[in-house]
Design an enzyme around this catalytic site. Structure first.
Site, short mmCIF file in Angstrom:
data_model
loop_
_atom_site.label_atom_id
_atom_site.label_comp_id
_atom_site.label_asym_id
_atom_site.label_seq_id
_atom_site.Cartn_x
_atom_site.Cartn_y
_atom_site.Cartn_z
N GLY A 21 0.82 -1.20 0.00
CA GLY A 21 0.00 0.00 0.00
C GLY A 21 0.85 1.25 0.00
O GLY A 21 2.09 1.18 0.02
N MET A 22 0.20 2.42 -0.01
CA MET A 22 0.94 3.69 -0.05
C MET A 22 1.82 3.83 1.19
O MET A 22 3.01 4.15 1.09
CB MET A 22 -0.04 4.86 -0.14
N SER A 114 -5.72 6.65 12.53
CA SER A 114 -6.07 7.78 11.65
C SER A 114 -6.61 8.93 12.49
O SER A 114 -7.13 8.73 13.58
CB SER A 114 -7.15 7.32 10.66
N SER A 115 -6.52 10.13 11.95
CA SER A 115 -7.02 11.31 12.67
C SER A 115 -8.55 11.29 12.75
O SER A 115 -9.14 12.06 13.50
CB SER A 115 -6.58 12.58 11.94
N CYS A 116 -9.21 10.39 12.02
CA CYS A 116 -10.68 10.36 12.07
C CYS A 116 -11.19 9.70 13.35
O CYS A 116 -12.39 9.62 13.58
CB CYS A 116 -11.26 9.68 10.84
N TYR A 143 -14.81 3.14 10.37
CA TYR A 143 -13.35 3.05 10.33
C TYR A 143 -12.76 3.58 11.63
O TYR A 143 -11.85 2.99 12.22
CB TYR A 143 -12.85 3.89 9.14
N LYS A 147 -10.34 1.69 14.38
CA LYS A 147 -9.01 2.18 14.71
C LYS A 147 -8.89 2.49 16.21
O LYS A 147 -7.84 2.31 16.82
CB LYS A 147 -8.67 3.41 13.86
N ASN A 172 -4.28 13.10 7.33
CA ASN A 172 -4.57 12.70 5.94
C ASN A 172 -3.26 12.59 5.16
O ASN A 172 -2.46 13.51 5.16
CB ASN A 172 -5.49 13.73 5.26
N LEU A 173 -3.06 11.43 4.55
CA LEU A 173 -1.79 11.14 3.88
C LEU A 173 -1.94 11.19 2.36
O LEU A 173 -3.04 11.00 1.83
CB LEU A 173 -1.29 9.75 4.30
N HIS A 186 -9.03 9.31 -1.59
CA HIS A 186 -9.07 10.51 -0.74
C HIS A 186 -9.00 11.73 -1.64
O HIS A 186 -8.79 11.63 -2.85
CB HIS A 186 -7.90 10.49 0.24
N LYS A 194 -8.12 14.70 -11.31
CA LYS A 194 -9.10 15.56 -11.98
C LYS A 194 -8.42 16.72 -12.69
O LYS A 194 -8.73 17.03 -13.84
CB LYS A 194 -10.11 16.09 -10.95
#
Ligand code: GFB
Length: 320
Positions: A21-22, A114-116, A143, A147, A172-173, A186, A194
């Protein structure tokens, strides 16, 4: 000045769960400069949802260091549309990995959240102590709950078994290896794609979701990987640690910045049928700064690098 070296990576067998993954691929790049052995196991080799398979793999490979960078991730629309997948998959992945790390005696584990995880309307910038002090953002509460459970599980194994399991909460990455599928991505990769396609097609404008007024903090994934290695070496305690850049922008400002980097000169339209999500999630990363780590990649330079990576991967970018 970094605090004391608490964990020496030299000679370690470091398992990066989610290495393709990233985040995982950034960790592979960053650990290449450490004197350690990096273990990876792609989805075709190890199904992290299968507890027996995970235990068998750990029994055979015996990693002494584990980074939980594997997760089912996605943007606001994916999270809102697939609640069962985001809750179940992430609970199973983290439970299987953290339990196996204990069962097979790993010396250190870093869990990534995650920050969420923080309340929708937490005081900004968000301190780690804000966790569980208010209702979550509905679009990604599934999510977020998964986490939060991961943080608690790492703390539980420290409390009950004395395990040196720690947790980091990235903002956010974005960066190389991002997901450019416009339905599940994201905002950063979506805007890059876009703006790029609008420039190529001579389109007069690009359409962004929502009002553009929400504020988001961003960190290049190579900065995150460096922060992860720093935490493995210099942090050993129960509380989770925020990993943020300390600066946020509105989505409208981000759209302009991405258009500038890409070279798209057109306008910005708004699809108000799409959700804004939480109005702001800028984290207080003072705990990490006090340990001695600060980010190095600025937003404009980072976007430029992410666009370069997008162009290089254009042949096989994960699009619709
Ligand atoms: O990055 P994003 O999908 O996730 O959206 P969150 C951030 C903001 O960008 C939202 C807006 O206000 C979106 O409405 N936006 C504008 C867009 N145009 C677009 C677009 O084309 N695509 C996308 N995706 N957004 C995520 C959580 O929340 O944050 C995840 O859902 C994770 O679980 C991640 O925690 C870090 O920042 O709102």
């Amino acid at each position: 000045m970094a605090t004391d070296l608490l964990y020496d990576l030299r000679g370690r067998r470091v398992f990066i769960a989610g290495s393709r993954g990233m985040v995982g691929s950034a960790l592979v790049r960053r650990l290449a400069s450490e004197d350690c052995e990096v273990l990876t196991a792609g989805r075709d080799v190890l199904d992290l949802l299968d507890q027996h398979a995970v235990r068998d793999w750990f029994a055979a490979e015996r990693p002494d260091t584990v980074i939980v960078a594997a997760a089912k991730v996605g943007g606001i629309l994916a999270n809102d549309s697939l609640p069962a997948d985001f809750l179940y998959d992430n609970l199973m992945i983290e439970a299987n990995l953290i339990e196996a790390a204990h069962r097979f005696d790993a010396a250190k584990l870093l869990f990534l959240g995650s920050s969420c995880i923080y309340p929708k309307l937490a005081p900004q910038p968000i301190h780690e102590d804000s966790l569980l002090t208010g209702p979550l953002e509905p679009t990604n509460e599934w999510y977020a709950i998964a986490k939060i459970a991961g943080i608690k599980l790492a703390q539980a194994y420290r409390k009950q078994h004395g395990r040196d399991f720690i947790s980091g909460m990235p903002t956010n990455l974005y960066g190389p290896g991002d997901n450019f599928d416009l339905r599940s991505s994201h905002v950063m990769p979506a805007l890059l794609r876009k703006a790029h396609e609008a420039k190529l097609n001579g389109a007069p404008s690009i359409e962004i979701w929502g009002t553009g007024t929400p504020r988001r903090e961003f960190m290049h994934v190579d900065d995150l990987a460096d922060a992860c290695v720093f935490l493995l070496k210099h942090y050993s305690d129960a509380p989770h640690v925020n990993i943020g850049s300390g600066e946020d922008v509105t989505i409208a400002e981000l759209s302009q910045l991405v258009a500038e980097v890409v070279g798209f000169m057109g306008g910005i339209e708004h699809d108000l049928s799409k959700p804004d999500g939480t109005p702001r999630k800028l984290m207080d990363s003072g705990r990490l700064a006090a340990l001695g780590w600060t980010p190095k990649i600025g937003l404009k330079a980072g976007i430029g690098d992410a666009y370069r990576a997008f162009l290089e991967a254009a042949d096989n970018v994960r699009c619709v």
